[in-house]
Structures are given as structure tokens and as C-alpha cells.
Design an enzyme around this catalytic site. Structure first.
Site, PDB file in Angstrom:
ATOM      1  CG  ASN A   1     -16.766  17.644   1.666  1.00 27.98           C
ATOM      2  OD1 ASN A   1     -15.530  17.773   1.984  1.00 27.98           O
ATOM      3  ND2 ASN A   1     -18.591  17.833   1.896  1.00 27.98           N
TER       4      ASN A   1
ATOM      5  CB  THR B   1      -3.634 -34.429  -0.447  1.00 33.32           C
ATOM      6  OG1 THR B   1      -3.960 -35.243  -0.041  1.00 33.32           O
ATOM      7  CG2 THR B   1      -5.080 -33.714  -2.171  1.00 33.32           C
ATOM      8  CG  HIS B   2      -3.977 -33.484   3.905  1.00 38.03           C
ATOM      9  ND1 HIS B   2      -4.476 -33.195   4.831  1.00 38.03           N
ATOM     10  CD2 HIS B   2      -4.633 -34.551   3.414  1.00 38.03           C
ATOM     11  CE1 HIS B   2      -6.054 -33.450   4.862  1.00 38.03           C
ATOM     12  NE2 HIS B   2      -5.857 -34.164   3.668  1.00 38.03           N
TER      13      HIS B   2
ATOM     14  CB  SER C   1      23.142 -14.611   2.177  1.00 38.21           C
ATOM     15  OG  SER C   1      23.207 -14.819   3.170  1.00 38.21           O
TER      16      SER C   1
ATOM     17  CG  ASN D   1      17.716 -16.655  -0.370  1.00 36.77           C
ATOM     18  OD1 ASN D   1      17.925 -17.469   0.487  1.00 36.77           O
ATOM     19  ND2 ASN D   1      19.008 -15.933   0.699  1.00 36.77           N
TER      20      ASN D   1
ATOM     21  CD  GLN E   1      -7.048  14.467   4.716  1.00 33.82           C
ATOM     22  OE1 GLN E   1      -7.093  14.910   4.793  1.00 33.82           O
ATOM     23  NE2 GLN E   1      -5.864  14.781   5.944  1.00 33.82           N
TER      24      GLN E   1
ATOM     25  CE  LYS F   1      -6.659  12.044   0.077  1.00 28.97           C
ATOM     26  NZ  LYS F   1      -6.941  13.719  -0.198  1.00 28.97           N
TER      27      LYS F   1
HETATM   28  N1  ARG Z   1      -8.397  16.026   1.778  1.00 23.34           N
HETATM   29  C1  ARG Z   1      -9.765  15.738   2.139  1.00 23.34           C
HETATM   30  C2  ARG Z   1     -10.466  14.016   1.853  1.00 23.34           C
HETATM   31  O1  ARG Z   1      -9.194  13.865   1.536  1.00 23.34           O
HETATM   32  C3  ARG Z   1     -10.249  16.654   0.831  1.00 23.34           C
HETATM   33  C4  ARG Z   1     -11.497  17.701   1.083  1.00 23.34           C
HETATM   34  C5  ARG Z   1     -11.269  18.483   2.589  1.00 23.34           C
HETATM   35  N2  ARG Z   1     -12.560  18.192   2.782  1.00 23.34           N
HETATM   36  C6  ARG Z   1     -13.455  19.393   3.662  1.00 23.34           C
HETATM   37  N3  ARG Z   1     -14.200  19.466   4.208  1.00 23.34           N
HETATM   38  N4  ARG Z   1     -11.899  19.141   4.941  1.00 23.34           N
HETATM   39  O2  ARG Z   1     -11.415  14.112   2.728  1.00 23.34           O
END
Ligand code: ARG
Length: 431
Positions: A112, A157-158, A280, A288, A324, A327
Site C-alpha cells: 500500500n 469575436t464570435h 488522404s 490534413n 489500483q 494508475k
Molecule cells: N496493485 C495494487 C494497487 O495498485 C498494489 C497494492 C496492493 N495492495 C493490496 N493490499 N492488495 O493498489
């Protein structure tokens, strides 16, 4: 080898369920793994500082992490199934190479706080990159504003012809916009520059972890003090970063819109070097402005990423696996956003104005405002002057450059104050 670190006797691991939980995480973690390796090294040093690892154990972990980093960088190590994530992969590798010493690395940490620190370092680098690109845009825009002060451009403008403007006014507007964006990116970098490592699963551990060491070793501006806040900040900081990137991309979207209009045959004020255009597949006559359009479209990805992260944040405190997914949003949003910003300085440097077309689009009505203000300045009440200047019989061809020179309100063509903007740019470059 199963990458599942938490495998215990009596707990069956179902392949489908494991796949669902991992999702695209293993692939996404390729973006973050080098940051995780760096943070792992700082963590090992911290453990040495409090006597959990001896010098030799720490040294062999650091050496192995360095080797792994080089393997990742040079493509000899590819993060893939069967690992659950980068954290498991790093630990598995350390155990495989170092045995019991490898098994010590995870003392006092959790995936974590590992994912938090890795994604935060990643984000910090990308924010800095975005800021540097914005400052490069400002540099080009200021240079061209300086050179193109006397180049008339219709002002709209516009989307209706309004007043004479200049290429320099167009440039100055975007110079100041991207200055603000750079400043916002920098402020956001500072805002997120706090070390979450050492918060463990979100509640600390019964060890006096050397969090000051990891803060310094990873170059963080400060420690994120409350272990519980570290988890609360996941997603919140990502959202702030995407918002800061988004403001640059919003300006880029409007700039790109201008260019897509200005390169159309109806305007034809701008020509782009051929490398920024494509043909094209069907129409042999076409060139383009695809690059400009993809730049404009990139905002959609940043906005989508922002919304995804914001939606994920509907959570009580503590770690939740929902996060998660943040990401993927980050990688997508920053990937598209930085790619678009990355091409912008070069494109701006090379775009060419088609001066006779710009001049030809300036018509006598566009001096009506100049006339009304002139009459008002010589004593006529403005509302009467306005009515007089509204009469097409009073409109005449004028010298657009004279109109620009007379536009002396601060920030307009006759008093652009580029020096003020250049000083701000300079100050930001100094740090
Ligand atoms: N892949 C997880 C994430 O991005 C990593 C942390 C996982 N932690 C857990 N307690 N399962 O959050």
C-alpha cells in the site's frame, strides 16, 4: 513460480480471479517499476539505519536492486504474468538472488505504501516534464511575439471579424497562458511532493522507521506525516496533477483550434511544414492537419482520466483496491497529454504566417472601433461617437500597422509589455 506473495497453505488461488484482480496492472506497472526499485533501495537503507539490516545485507540488496533496475532499463527484465504486480516481482527477484536477505526487504512496509511512493515519484517527474514543456512553449511564443509585432492578423469575436489584431498579440496571449500553466504545474508538484513511504498499510508499524532518511533519499520536499493521510491522498494528488496538466491541455486545445481554422482554405493564414500534415488515402489533393487535431483531441484523454480518478475516490478512509485503477487513468492521461505538449514547441517554432492572406482579411469595418474611440478621445460622448462610427459611410481603408501602433492600452498591440512576461519566464527558469 507463482508471484502471489501472500500465498498460504489452505488458501486456493483461482486463476480467473487472480487474473481479474491483476487486470492490466502487471503491464501498467512497467511504467512505475523503476520508481518502486528506487523506493525499495531507500527503504533498505532506512532499515539499515535502524538496525533491522546489517551493512552487508543492505549492500547486497542495494546492489541487486541496481542490477534489476539496469535489467528493466535495458529490456532484460519484462514485468509480466505470473507476477501479480511490480511489488511482487521485485521481491521475488530479491529472494531468488539473495535468499533470506531478499526475504527481509518487506520488513515494515506494505504494497500500500509502495504503490503510493512509486506512483508519486512517477507523477512528480511527469509534472516537472509538463512544466518544462510549457516553459518551452512560452519561450517560443515570446520570441515570435517580439519579432512579429507589426504583422496584422484579423481579430475575431464570435468568429466574426472584429478588430485588427497582430500575430504578436496572438503569441502573447498563449505565452501568458502557458506561463500560468507552468506555474500551476509547479505549484502542484510542490503540493504532491510529500513522502508516503513508511506509512505501511496505512497505520504505521511497530518499528522506528527512518522516514526522514527515505524522504531525503528520494528527494521529497517533505514527509507526509500522518500514516492515515498517506492513503487518503492517493487519488486526491493524482486528480490535482491531472487538473494541472489539464489546464495546459485546455490552452493547447484552443491553440490547436485556431490552427485548424487558420490552415483551412477559407482562412489560409497559416501554413505548417509538411511533416505536420498527412495525406488522404482517397483524396489525392489533401494535406490534413492531423497533428494539430490530435493535439486538440488529447484534452479528452486528460479529462477522462480526471473523471475516472475522481469517481474512484468515493471511498471511506484507508487502502482500497479500487485505487489500483487510478494508475491506468494516470498513464493514459499523462501519456496523451505529454505527447501532445511535447510536439508543440517545435510546431510553434516552424509555423508560417501567410501575410497577404491575413492582410486581405482585414476590411474597413474593422477600424470602426478605432474611429469611435478617436472621436471619444477628442471630446465627443462615447455613445454618440459609437453611433457615428457605426455608419458604414464613415468606414475607410486604413493602415493596419498604424492601428496596431495606436493600440496603447497596456497589453494591447501598441504596448504589449512582453518584458513583463519575459521577466516572469526568466524567474521561473531560475527556479
Ligand atoms: N496493485 C495494487 C494497487 O495498485 C498494489 C497494492 C496492493 N495492495 C493490496 N493490499 N492488495 O493498489
Amino acid at each position: 513460480m507463482s508471484g502471489v506473495l501472500w500465498a498460504k497453505p489452505g488458501i486456493d488461488i483461482d486463476a480467473d480471479i487472480q487474473r481479474f484482480c491483476a487486470g492490466d496492472d502487471v503491464v501498467l506497472d512497467r511504467e512505475f517499476i523503476r520508481y518502486d526499485i528506487r523506493a525499495s533501495a531507500a527503504h533498505a537503507e532506512g532499515l539499515r539505519n535502524i538496525g533491522v539490516l546489517d551493512e552487508r545485507e543492505c549492500a547486497s540488496l542495494l546492489a541487486e536492486l541496481e542490477r534489476l533496475d539496469a535489467d528493466v532499463a535495458e529490456g532484460r527484465f519484462l514485468l509480466d504474468a505470473p507476477f501479480e504486480d511490480m511489488h511482487s516481482a521485485i521481491e521475488a527477484r530479491l529472494i531468488e538472488r539473495l535468499g533470506d536477505v531478499g526475504k527481509k526487504i518487506h520488513t515494515g512496509r506494505s504494497r500500500n505504501d509502495q504503490v503510493l511512493v512509486a506512483s508519486r515519484l512517477w507523477l512528480r517527474d511527469r509534472l516537472r516534464h509538463a512544466e518544462a514543456l510549457c516553459l518551452e512553449v512560452v519561450e517560443v511564443a515570446l520570441l515570435r511575439a517580439e519579432r512579429e509585432q507589426h504583422l496584422p492578423l484579423p481579430g475575431y469575436t464570435h468568429l466574426q471579424r472584429a478588430m485588427v489584431s497582430s500575430a504578436a498579440m496572438w503569441w502573447a496571449g498563449f505565452a501568458e497562458a502557458f506561463l500560468d500553466d507552468a506555474e500551476r504545474l509547479r505549484a502542484t508538484t510542490r503540493w504532491i511532493d510529500a513522502n508516503p513511504l513508511g506509512s505501511a498499510a496505512g497505520y504505521g508499524v511497530n518499528l522506528p522507521l527512518d522516514r526522514d532518511h527515505t524522504t531525503a533519499a528520494l528527494g521529497f520536499g517533505r514527509l507526509q506525516v500522518a500514516a492515515t493521510y498517506a492513503q487518503l491522498s492517493r487519488g486526491k494528488f493524482e486528480l490535482a496533477a491531472l487538473e494541472a496538466l489539464g489546464s495546459a491541455l485546455l490552452d493547447l486545445r484552443r491553440l490547436a483550434w485556431d490552427l485548424s481554422l487558420f490552415t483551412s482554405a477559407e482562412f489560409r493564414f497559416v501554413s505548417l511544414p509538411a511533416k505536420y500534415t498527412t495525406g488522404s488515402s482517397l483524396m489525392p489533393n489533401k494535406r490534413n492537419p492531423d497533428v494539430v487535431e490530435l493535439m486538440r483531441g488529447a484534452y479528452a484523454s486528460v479529462a477522462a482520466a480526471k473523471i475516472e480518478v475522481e469517481q474512484l475516490l468515493s471511498l471511506p478512509s484507508g487502502y482500497h483496491r479500487d485505487l489500483q485503477f487510478s494508475k491506468g487513468a494516470l498513464v493514459h492521461g499523462f501519456g496523451r497529454g505529454l505527447a501532445a505538449l511535447g510536439l508543440l514547441p517545435g510546431l510553434l517554432r516552424e509555423l508560417l504566417w501567410i501575410e497577404d492572406r491575413m492582410r486581405a482579411a482585414i476590411e474597413p469595418s474593422m477600424y470602426a472601433t478605432d474611429l469611435a474611440v478617436e472621436l471619444a478621445a477628442s471630446g465627443q460622448p462615447f455613445r454618440d461617437a459609437y453611433r457615428e462610427a457605426a455608419n458604414p459611410a464613415r468606414w475607410a481603408e486604413r493602415d493596419p500597422q498604424a492601428s496596431l501602433r495606436a493600440r496603447t492600452s497596456p497589453g494591447a498591440a501598441g504596448d504589449l509589455q512582453l518584458g513583463v512576461l519575459a521577466a516572469r519566464w526568466e524567474a521561473m527558469k531560475q527556479g
